[in-house]
Write an enzyme that holds these catalytic residues in place. Structure first.
Site, PDB file in Angstrom:
ATOM      1  N   GLY A  33       9.340 -14.563  11.860  1.00  0.00           N
ATOM      2  CA  GLY A  33       9.690 -14.761  10.458  1.00  0.00           C
ATOM      3  C   GLY A  33       9.641 -13.591   9.507  1.00  0.00           C
ATOM      4  O   GLY A  33       9.946 -13.778   8.328  1.00  0.00           O
TER       5      GLY A  33
ATOM      6  N   CYS B 279      15.716 -13.301   7.904  1.00  0.00           N
ATOM      7  CA  CYS B 279      15.128 -14.448   8.602  1.00  0.00           C
ATOM      8  C   CYS B 279      14.488 -15.387   7.586  1.00  0.00           C
ATOM      9  O   CYS B 279      13.768 -14.938   6.689  1.00  0.00           O
ATOM     10  CB  CYS B 279      14.077 -13.978   9.611  1.00  0.00           C
ATOM     11  SG  CYS B 279      13.311 -15.327  10.542  1.00  0.00           S
TER      12      CYS B 279
END
EC number: 1.7.1.7
Length: 349
Positions: free
Chosen positions: A181, A186
């Site tokens: 992440g 993202c």
């Protein structure tokens, strides 16, 4: 349910404390590293930065440019076998030695990589490319790949905790990719609520990997060269870059022009853009975990790489590390609430 009380840190939460140094110039700093591996008998030497295996970043053109700096490129998994065949036939040994071949975990991927590695003995690196390295499936697939390629350098991931780093190394990985992440395009952390601040992930995963003679790649979260220095300072053996290398002519994608300014499209590999491009649609059971952005076109990647390496040399100079290898033991992190004076950022050209 349980709560871990320890505060986990990202790159923005710390700075590196300067230390006394005998270095007179940044030019004295050696950024090259040399690694042996747990399973492969190969020895690798070079600058331990890797272009990410995203379809806009991990291109054959990027390999050609970064190989001049002795930097690796994780080539994305969407090239066809014919495209690989043409690239290998036209490339020198020096270029092929800087290629990491990325694959998924399907039977088709396994058959494809077997064919790719028959093209040249100079191809030495494999990256098993999945977003969630905690799946049992990746462990079994990793064992399969290791059995078939006992002499290749294999990296697998992505994970963020020590116990899974150990599992992957014991299952056949030489290197584990760390990061869930943190990437610039993202959105996994906000879409799923799952993740781990990158610096703490590096510190904890490096400790686990090094205890088993493995290495880690810090994948994601770097926005400036100072973040790369923090990743190495935290114990990363390699640092993978995506967003920092976007927008260059070596990237794939069309250049678009708006109001006399040029841009390139950059997107996450779990974004709507990526899923529509490679699967034709968003599967009914999936949600997008990436974003699509326009990046100002920046020309050749060479100048960006030189700027990154210059910043990294300067980091080493500030703490007295004559070699990049020494940066981790010379690093003391201090917790901070600010990173830079931003008063004139709005006036940057």
């Amino acid at each position: 349910m349980r709560i871990e009380e320890d505060i986990k840190l990202g790159f923005k939460d710390v700075l590196i404390r300067p230390k006394r140094s005998i270095l007179k110039s940044r030019s004295q700093v050696n950024l090259a590293r040399c690694f042996s591996f747990k399973y492969s008998a190969s020895i690798w030497s070079g600058i331990p930065i890797i272009a990410a295996n995203m379809d806009t970043i991990g291109t054959f053109e990027m390999v050609k440019s970064l190989s001049k700096f002795n930097i690796l490129t994780a080539v994305h998994k969407y090239y066809s076998f014919e495209e690989w065949k043409n690239f290998v036939c036209l490339s020198s040994k020096e270029i092929l030695n800087h290629v990491i071949v990325s694959i998924g975990t399907s039977n088709i991927d396994f058959l494809k990589i077997k064919k790719i590695f028959l093209l040249s003995s100079e191809l030495k690196y494999i990256c098993i490319d999945v977003a969630n390295g905690y799946s049992e499936h990746i462990v079994s697939f990793l064992k399969l790949v290791r059995d078939y390629f006992p002499d290749k350098i294999i990296c697998a991931g992505n994970v963020v905790t020590g116990e899974m780093v150990e599992e992957l190394i014991l299952s056949g990985a030489d290197i584990v990719k760390v990061g869930i992440g943190p990437g610039s395009v993202c959105t996994t952390r906000v879409k799923t609520g799952v993740g781990y601040p990158q610096l703490s992930a590096i510190i904890e995963c490096a400790d686990a990997a090094h205890g088993l003679n493995g290495q880690i790649i810090s994948d994601g979260g770097c926005t400036v060269s100072g973040d790369i220095a923090k990743a190495f300072g935290g114990g990363a053996d390699f640092v993978m870059l995506g967003g920092m290398l976007s927008g260059h002519k070596e990237c794939s994608g069309d250049i678009i022009e708006e109001k006399s300014k040029k841009y390139m499209i950059f997107y996450g590999m779990s974004s709507v853009s990526a899923m529509q491009r490679y699967e034709g649609k968003i599967a009914g059971y999936r949600a997008s975990e990436g974003k699509t952005v326009k990046i100002p076109f920046r020309g050749s990647v060479d100048s960006t790489i030189r700027d990154i390496l210059g910043g990294l040399r300067s980091s080493c100079t500030y703490v007295g590390a004559e070699k990049l290898k020494e940066l981790t033991k010379r690093t003391t992190f201090i917790r901070v609430t600010e990173q830079e004076n931003c008063i004139f950022n709005a006036f940057k050209e």
